[in-house]
Design an enzyme around this catalytic site. Structure first.
Site, PDB file in Angstrom:
ATOM      1  N   HIS A 121       0.813  -1.214   0.000  1.00 21.22           N
ATOM      2  CA  HIS A 121       0.000   0.000   0.000  1.00 21.22           C
ATOM      3  C   HIS A 121       0.849   1.269   0.000  1.00 21.22           C
ATOM      4  CE1 HIS A 121       0.784   0.596   4.333  1.00 21.22           C
ATOM      5  NE2 HIS A 121       0.698  -0.722   4.404  1.00 21.22           N
ATOM      6  N   ASP A 122       0.416   2.231  -0.802  1.00 17.42           N
ATOM      7  CA  ASP A 122       0.980   3.587  -0.858  1.00 17.42           C
ATOM      8  C   ASP A 122       2.381   3.649  -1.454  1.00 17.42           C
ATOM      9  OD1 ASP A 122      -1.221   5.081   0.614  1.00 17.42           O
ATOM     10  OD2 ASP A 122      -0.661   3.602   2.127  1.00 17.42           O
ATOM     11  N   GLY A 139       5.012  -1.128   2.692  1.00 15.02           N
ATOM     12  CA  GLY A 139       4.178   0.041   2.466  1.00 15.02           C
ATOM     13  C   GLY A 139       4.931   1.356   2.504  1.00 15.02           C
TER      14      GLY A 139
END
Length: 262
Positions: A121-122, A139
């Site tokens: 994520h991200d 992440g």
């Protein structure tokens, strides 16, 4: 009409260009947008708020756009964006972002992503990168253009890797990596400049010499990072042909948040 295999499941709300191909048993969710000439192989799941550009190739058994592996995620509508002309090999997992960060995971253009790569994520990945098999990216990681991640390399969350860096096989990264640096090991250690990669990409001798001078100031001079930034600023004038590259290294030092591999 898009070429969709009879066994594939494509939600009626998904937006597919007429030239897209979807292979057997693949699943495409309702909030997915796929651009022209992209080919999705068999047994691929693409879900979430995922936007994919043109001329991408997804090999079998990948999971693209699934929810982030983050306990703080509470169903917020975060996104995954993938650019153009990327090759995504088998068993890759790309997750959407979180509202605690940018809310989007992004992959640029012309990237070669080998099997079993995890993009959490991200993460923000640039263009023209190569990720070898089993590279694992936690992440909130930022990876610049032309970076090479060798097999089984892994990156701690929130790390930054500058453009044209080379990360060796089985390297474990817990700190940031300036542009152009070649490193290896667990824990990671810097081993000079990625000279071969720079030559292949058309960097001149003057540019490479300037980068090597900058590297020595950061890694071999005994200067603190603040002192190195001052010295690098002077080197920009002393090496005008390499000023842009030296500036990139100096500015990276100002944005590093986890300290640099040194």
């Amino acid at each position: 009409m898009a070429k969709i295999h009879a066994t594939a499941i494509v939600d009626s709300k998904a937006q597919l260009d007429d030239s897209v191909e979807i292979g057997p048993y693949s699943v495409i969710g309702p909030n997915v947008v796929i651009g022209a000439r992209t080919v999705v192989g068999p047994h691929v799941v693409i879900e979430g708020n995922t936007t994919i550009g043109c001329d991408n190739k997804f090999f079998q058994f990948s999971s693209i756009g699934a929810a982030p592996q983050d306990k703080k995620w509470n169903g917020e509508p975060t996104r995954l964006t993938i650019g153009d002309r990327n090759t995504i090999r088998e068993f890759c997992t790309f997750n959407t972002g979180t509202v605690q960060d940018k809310g989007v995971t992004s992959l640029g253009n012309d990237n070669w992503i080998s099997a079993y790569v995890h993009l959490a994520h991200d993460c923000q990945v640039g263009s023209n990168t190569i990720f070898s098999n089993n590279a694992q990216i936690a992440g909130h990681v930022e990876i610049g253009d032309w970076v090479i991640m060798s097999g089984f390399a892994n990156v701690h969350q929130f790390c930054k890797i500058g453009a044209h860096a080379f990360v060796g096989m089985s390297t474990s990264l817990t700190q940031d990596v300036p542009p152009f640096v070649l490193l290896n090991g667990n824990p990671a250690q810097a081993h000079g400049v990625n000279i071969e990669g720079l030559k292949r990409r058309g960097f001149t001798r003057e540019q490479i010499n300037g980068i090597r001078t900058a590297y020595k100031l950061i890694y071999r001079s005994g200067l603190t990072l603040e002192e190195a930034k001052t010295a690098l600023l002077a080197e920009e004038s002393a090496h005008p042909a390499a000023a842009d590259q030296i500036r990139a290294m100096r500015e990276f030092l100002g944005t590093a948040t986890r300290g640099i591999v040194r």
